[in-house]
Design a protein around this motif. Structure first.
Motif, PDB file in Angstrom:
ATOM      1  N   PHE A  15     -38.526   4.031   7.228  1.00  8.95           N
ATOM      2  CA  PHE A  15     -38.924   3.758   8.014  1.00  8.95           C
ATOM      3  C   PHE A  15     -37.178   2.782   8.794  1.00  8.95           C
ATOM      4  O   PHE A  15     -38.312   1.749   8.290  1.00  8.95           O
ATOM      5  N   LEU A  16     -36.880   2.576   9.310  1.00 10.41           N
ATOM      6  CA  LEU A  16     -35.840   1.622   9.406  1.00 10.41           C
ATOM      7  C   LEU A  16     -35.547   2.060  11.242  1.00 10.41           C
ATOM      8  O   LEU A  16     -34.629   1.793  11.533  1.00 10.41           O
ATOM      9  N   ASP A  17     -36.105   0.696  11.755  1.00  8.28           N
ATOM     10  CA  ASP A  17     -35.370   0.582  12.602  1.00  8.28           C
ATOM     11  C   ASP A  17     -34.716  -0.753  13.435  1.00  8.28           C
ATOM     12  O   ASP A  17     -34.883  -1.529  13.046  1.00  8.28           O
ATOM     13  N   GLU A  18     -33.497  -0.124  13.751  1.00  8.88           N
ATOM     14  CA  GLU A  18     -32.111  -0.536  14.152  1.00  8.88           C
ATOM     15  C   GLU A  18     -32.034  -2.219  13.311  1.00  8.88           C
ATOM     16  O   GLU A  18     -31.912  -2.795  13.231  1.00  8.88           O
ATOM     17  N   PRO A  19     -32.509  -0.826  11.943  1.00  5.86           N
ATOM     18  CA  PRO A  19     -31.973  -2.237  10.024  1.00  5.86           C
ATOM     19  C   PRO A  19     -30.689  -2.765  11.278  1.00  5.86           C
ATOM     20  O   PRO A  19     -30.532  -4.603   9.853  1.00  5.86           O
ATOM     21  N   THR A  20     -29.468  -2.665  11.648  1.00  7.09           N
ATOM     22  CA  THR A  20     -28.643  -3.713  12.063  1.00  7.09           C
ATOM     23  C   THR A  20     -27.814  -4.658  12.677  1.00  7.09           C
ATOM     24  O   THR A  20     -26.782  -4.951  13.067  1.00  7.09           O
ATOM     25  N   VAL A  21     -28.700  -4.316  13.577  1.00  9.76           N
ATOM     26  CA  VAL A  21     -28.937  -4.715  15.013  1.00  9.76           C
ATOM     27  C   VAL A  21     -28.283  -6.549  14.975  1.00  9.76           C
ATOM     28  O   VAL A  21     -29.243  -7.291  14.239  1.00  9.76           O
ATOM     29  N   GLY A  22     -27.406  -6.742  15.448  1.00  8.36           N
ATOM     30  CA  GLY A  22     -26.972  -7.829  15.344  1.00  8.36           C
ATOM     31  C   GLY A  22     -26.350  -8.132  14.185  1.00  8.36           C
ATOM     32  O   GLY A  22     -25.904 -10.312  14.542  1.00  8.36           O
ATOM     33  N   LEU A  23     -26.201  -7.206  13.467  1.00 10.15           N
ATOM     34  CA  LEU A  23     -25.398  -7.599  11.692  1.00 10.15           C
ATOM     35  C   LEU A  23     -23.619  -8.273  12.246  1.00 10.15           C
ATOM     36  O   LEU A  23     -23.472  -7.491  13.129  1.00 10.15           O
ATOM     37  N   ASP A  24     -22.986  -8.875  10.942  1.00 11.83           N
ATOM     38  CA  ASP A  24     -21.589  -8.751  11.545  1.00 11.83           C
ATOM     39  C   ASP A  24     -21.524  -7.797  10.351  1.00 11.83           C
ATOM     40  O   ASP A  24     -22.125  -6.724   9.916  1.00 11.83           O
ATOM     41  N   VAL A  25     -19.831  -7.437  11.098  1.00 11.40           N
ATOM     42  CA  VAL A  25     -19.464  -5.757  10.234  1.00 11.40           C
ATOM     43  C   VAL A  25     -19.385  -5.942   8.278  1.00 11.40           C
ATOM     44  O   VAL A  25     -20.727  -4.720   8.033  1.00 11.40           O
ATOM     45  N   GLU A  26     -19.817  -7.149   7.894  1.00 12.38           N
ATOM     46  CA  GLU A  26     -19.530  -6.703   6.330  1.00 12.38           C
ATOM     47  C   GLU A  26     -21.302  -6.902   6.406  1.00 12.38           C
ATOM     48  O   GLU A  26     -21.456  -6.111   5.285  1.00 12.38           O
ATOM     49  N   ALA A  27     -22.427  -7.852   7.148  1.00  6.74           N
ATOM     50  CA  ALA A  27     -23.199  -7.673   6.519  1.00  6.74           C
ATOM     51  C   ALA A  27     -23.649  -6.382   6.928  1.00  6.74           C
ATOM     52  O   ALA A  27     -24.895  -5.496   5.818  1.00  6.74           O
ATOM     53  N   ARG A  28     -23.931  -5.516   7.584  1.00  9.32           N
ATOM     54  CA  ARG A  28     -23.967  -4.068   8.225  1.00  9.32           C
ATOM     55  C   ARG A  28     -23.560  -3.290   7.347  1.00  9.32           C
ATOM     56  O   ARG A  28     -24.235  -2.384   6.631  1.00  9.32           O
ATOM     57  N   ARG A  29     -21.750  -3.095   6.085  1.00  3.09           N
ATOM     58  CA  ARG A  29     -21.591  -2.236   5.700  1.00  3.09           C
ATOM     59  C   ARG A  29     -22.262  -2.097   4.459  1.00  3.09           C
ATOM     60  O   ARG A  29     -23.054  -1.861   3.879  1.00  3.09           O
ATOM     61  N   ALA A  30     -22.834  -4.063   4.168  1.00  2.00           N
ATOM     62  CA  ALA A  30     -24.469  -4.173   2.956  1.00  2.00           C
ATOM     63  C   ALA A  30     -25.024  -3.545   2.842  1.00  2.00           C
ATOM     64  O   ALA A  30     -25.349  -2.857   2.005  1.00  2.00           O
ATOM     65  N   LEU A  31     -25.841  -3.483   3.863  1.00  2.00           N
ATOM     66  CA  LEU A  31     -26.428  -2.958   4.286  1.00  2.00           C
ATOM     67  C   LEU A  31     -26.707  -1.272   4.032  1.00  2.00           C
ATOM     68  O   LEU A  31     -27.544  -0.552   3.510  1.00  2.00           O
ATOM     69  N   TRP A  32     -25.586  -0.934   4.530  1.00  2.00           N
ATOM     70  CA  TRP A  32     -25.416   0.841   4.635  1.00  2.00           C
ATOM     71  C   TRP A  32     -25.212   1.245   3.114  1.00  2.00           C
ATOM     72  O   TRP A  32     -26.232   1.908   3.415  1.00  2.00           O
ATOM     73  N   THR A  33     -25.064  -0.140   2.503  1.00  2.00           N
ATOM     74  CA  THR A  33     -24.699   0.436   0.740  1.00  2.00           C
ATOM     75  C   THR A  33     -26.342   1.026  -0.043  1.00  2.00           C
ATOM     76  O   THR A  33     -26.343   2.024  -0.724  1.00  2.00           O
ATOM     77  N   ARG A  34     -26.980  -0.687   0.526  1.00  2.00           N
ATOM     78  CA  ARG A  34     -28.444   0.056   0.107  1.00  2.00           C
ATOM     79  C   ARG A  34     -29.021   0.698   0.286  1.00  2.00           C
ATOM     80  O   ARG A  34     -29.770   1.555  -0.073  1.00  2.00           O
ATOM     81  N   ILE A  35     -28.672   1.612   2.311  1.00  2.00           N
ATOM     82  CA  ILE A  35     -29.603   3.016   2.339  1.00  2.00           C
ATOM     83  C   ILE A  35     -29.362   3.750   1.759  1.00  2.00           C
ATOM     84  O   ILE A  35     -30.062   4.332   1.179  1.00  2.00           O
ATOM     85  N   ARG A  36     -27.718   3.801   1.043  1.00  2.00           N
ATOM     86  CA  ARG A  36     -27.500   4.679   0.669  1.00  2.00           C
ATOM     87  C   ARG A  36     -28.234   5.254  -0.287  1.00  2.00           C
ATOM     88  O   ARG A  36     -28.142   6.200  -1.200  1.00  2.00           O
ATOM     89  N   ALA A  37     -27.918   4.103  -1.490  1.00  2.00           N
ATOM     90  CA  ALA A  37     -28.421   3.724  -2.715  1.00  2.00           C
ATOM     91  C   ALA A  37     -30.205   4.433  -2.903  1.00  2.00           C
ATOM     92  O   ALA A  37     -30.240   5.206  -3.570  1.00  2.00           O
ATOM     93  N   PHE A  38     -30.834   4.494  -1.616  1.00  2.00           N
ATOM     94  CA  PHE A  38     -32.409   4.839  -1.672  1.00  2.00           C
ATOM     95  C   PHE A  38     -32.260   6.575  -1.255  1.00  2.00           C
ATOM     96  O   PHE A  38     -33.149   7.058  -1.992  1.00  2.00           O
ATOM     97  N   VAL A  39     -30.697   6.462  -0.833  1.00  2.00           N
ATOM     98  CA  VAL A  39     -30.800   8.752  -0.363  1.00  2.00           C
ATOM     99  C   VAL A  39     -30.928   8.704  -1.733  1.00  2.00           C
ATOM    100  O   VAL A  39     -30.956  10.321  -2.211  1.00  2.00           O
ATOM    101  N   ALA A  40     -29.837   8.029  -2.398  1.00  2.00           N
ATOM    102  CA  ALA A  40     -29.214   8.686  -3.390  1.00  2.00           C
ATOM    103  C   ALA A  40     -30.508   9.328  -4.994  1.00  2.00           C
ATOM    104  O   ALA A  40     -30.402  10.155  -5.605  1.00  2.00           O
ATOM    105  N   ARG A  41     -31.168   8.356  -4.609  1.00  2.00           N
ATOM    106  CA  ARG A  41     -32.374   8.538  -5.410  1.00  2.00           C
ATOM    107  C   ARG A  41     -32.767   9.208  -5.289  1.00  2.00           C
ATOM    108  O   ARG A  41     -34.482   9.697  -5.572  1.00  2.00           O
TER     109      ARG A  41
END
Lengths: 252, 236
Positions: free
Chosen positions: B150-176
């Motif tokens: 459960f990710l409740d607004e995980p990227t709120v308040g983050l800059d673009v770079e940090a947001r994209r970095a977290l997206w990558t981590r989330i995608r990796a979890f789904v890929a597994r």
């Protein structure tokens, strides 16, 4: 399974030990007050049959325990509950009791550390001499006395807001300490204050600690222990009400 | 069998209807985005699925169990909106403690790697940047090797770079093979990550489907217009 409780307590310990506010409130104030009143004024002065340095070791020990528990529980719980951290813990598979057991154990550990430092001050600079058994029974009574105050801290923590908790704790524990004779010996307090003292848990706690020194007390240890047990139950009940009330608060 | 389910769930806070008969299922291996404006009921839905809030009526399950049950907790992780995390603990200490709650957690090095925290594990939480703090919360959600996040607004308040970095981590979890319920009010985030989007407004699901279906259903060719179209209507 035991490892969870151990790690929970370890985390709580380091969390508090690295907080300057907690360290100064729980360590510095009792030691400083004891140095002023117990050592500065009192190596000669007699209270009953003992020096002030010895008498005040019991009451400042009690004061230190109350400070350690109320700051850890009262402020710690109010902040972690009010600002969302407790929800993260509750959503995880943490054993629910671990949170409270760790907090109580660590508050008692901090209390024990301050008490040991007070004892060292008293023995080294206040000329306090006692048989080893008496040092141990005083230390043991002080640390065990932390339990009802953990419950009081939890009650405060479950009702106070995260920002108002420090003020709430100070407003509650300073009069509790003063009016119970933990700062100034009970017999020196104004008569009006002496009348209300038996209604305070801190007074019963101080009386138990003094009894361990053989100082003259009002009532028996058993009566005071019973009173503290009763206070502990009442505080735990209030804490429980606060907790159930909190469960369904507004959120978007 | 869905990994998580809300059936006809309603929840009132005083005069406010936070949820009005919400039905929602999360299928194994999918990332479902719950998209809506602030106050739409996203967080309430998540809290009910985590067992932190009781619904007034209706039914919530996770892996066919009660959301607050220990069995359910062992198979999920949660990144919630937290105003203050204890700041005087090190990253490693936070993760080690949460890992101990689970019978088969990921090894510490693997959690650090998956959350992008390798090299800063000995820093105090309070000394981290906003993006690093969010990644620690992500690590705490991930460390028990859950099947559902459960990710409740995980990227709120983050800059673009940090947001994209977290997206990558989330995608990796789904890929597994992991499943995710993500709440967000960033349309771009829902479109970038989600298999399905549920648009929620004033306590009701007003649209549900793939990002393309949502756009088609609202007769709009970009998601932002579709979203505005879907959430403007009065439900009274």
């Amino acid at each position: 399974m035991l490892r969870v409780y151990w790690l929970e307590a370890k985390s709580e310990f380091f969390k508090l030990a690295r907080m300057k506010v907690y360290a100064t409130s729980t360590l510095l104030f009792p030691l400083m007050f004891y140095a002023f009143f117990g050592l500065g004024m009192g190596t000669q002065q007699q209270t009953g049959s003992m020096t002030m340095a010895k008498y005040l070791l019991a009451t400042y020990g009690a004061f230190a325990i109350v400070a350690a528990t109320l700051y850890s529980f009262g402020i710690g719980v109010a902040v972690e509950r009010g600002l969302g951290w407790l929800d993260v813990k509750r959503a995880s598979p943490m054993p629910p009791a671990a949170y409270f057991i760790a907090k109580a154990a660590v508050a008692m550990a901090f209390g024990a550390i301050v008490v040991a430092m007070l004892f060292t001050l008293g023995a080294a600079f206040g000329g306090v001499r006692m048989p080893a058994t008496q040092w141990l029974s005083l230390g043991g009574a002080l640390v065990a006395g932390a339990i009802p105050f953990c419950a009081l801290g939890l009650a405060i923590g479950n009702f106070a807001g995260p920002n108002s908790a420090p003020a709430t704790v100070n407003i509650i524990y300073m009069p509790l300490a003063f009016c119970a004779g933990l700062w100034i010996p009970f017999d020196f307090l104004p008569p009006a204050v002496q009348h209300i003292a038996p209604a305070l848990p801190t007074w019963h706690f101080g009386q138990i600690a003094l009894a361990m020194l053989g100082a003259p007390t009002h009532g028996t240890v058993l009566e005071h222990a019973g009173a503290l047990f009763g206070f502990g139950l009442i505080f735990a009940g209030i804490a429980w009400i606060g907790n159930s009330r909190d469960r369904d608060r507004v959120c978007g | 069998m869905p990994v998580a389910e809300l059936k006809f769930v309603t929840k009132r806070y005083g005069p406010i209807d936070a949820l009005r008969g919400v039905n929602l299922t999360i299928q194994p291996g999918e990332l479902l985005a719950l998209l809506g404006p602030n106050g739409a009921g996203k967080t309430t839905a998540v809290r009910i699925l985590l067992g932190l809030t009781q619904p007034d009526s209706g039914h919530a399950t996770i892996f066919d169990r009660a959301p607050g049950s220990h069995a359910a907790k062992l198979r999920r992780g949660a990144l919630l909106q937290v105003a203050k995390v204890p700041e005087t603990l090190k990253v490693r200490e936070h993760i080690e403690l949460f890992s101990a709650y689970y019978p088969k957690p990921l090894p510490l090095a693997e959690t650090l790697e998956a959350a992008g925290l390798t090299g800063i594990e000995n820093r105090l939480f309070g000394d981290l940047s906003g993006g690093q703090k969010q990644r620690v919360l992500f690590a705490l959600a991930l460390c028990g090797n859950p099947d559902l996040l459960f990710l409740d607004e995980p990227t709120v308040g983050l800059d673009v770079e940090a947001r994209r970095a977290l997206w990558t981590r989330i995608r990796a979890f789904v890929a597994r093979g992991g499943s995710v319920l993500l709440t967000t009010h960033y349309l771009e985030e829902a479109e970038a990550l989600a298999n399905r989007i549920a648009v929620i407004n004033q306590g009701r699901i007003v649209a549900l489907g793939s990002p393309a279906e949502i756009k088609a259903g609202a007769a709009q060719n970009n998601l932002e217009d579709a979203f505005l179209e879907l959430t403007k209507q009065e439900v009274y």
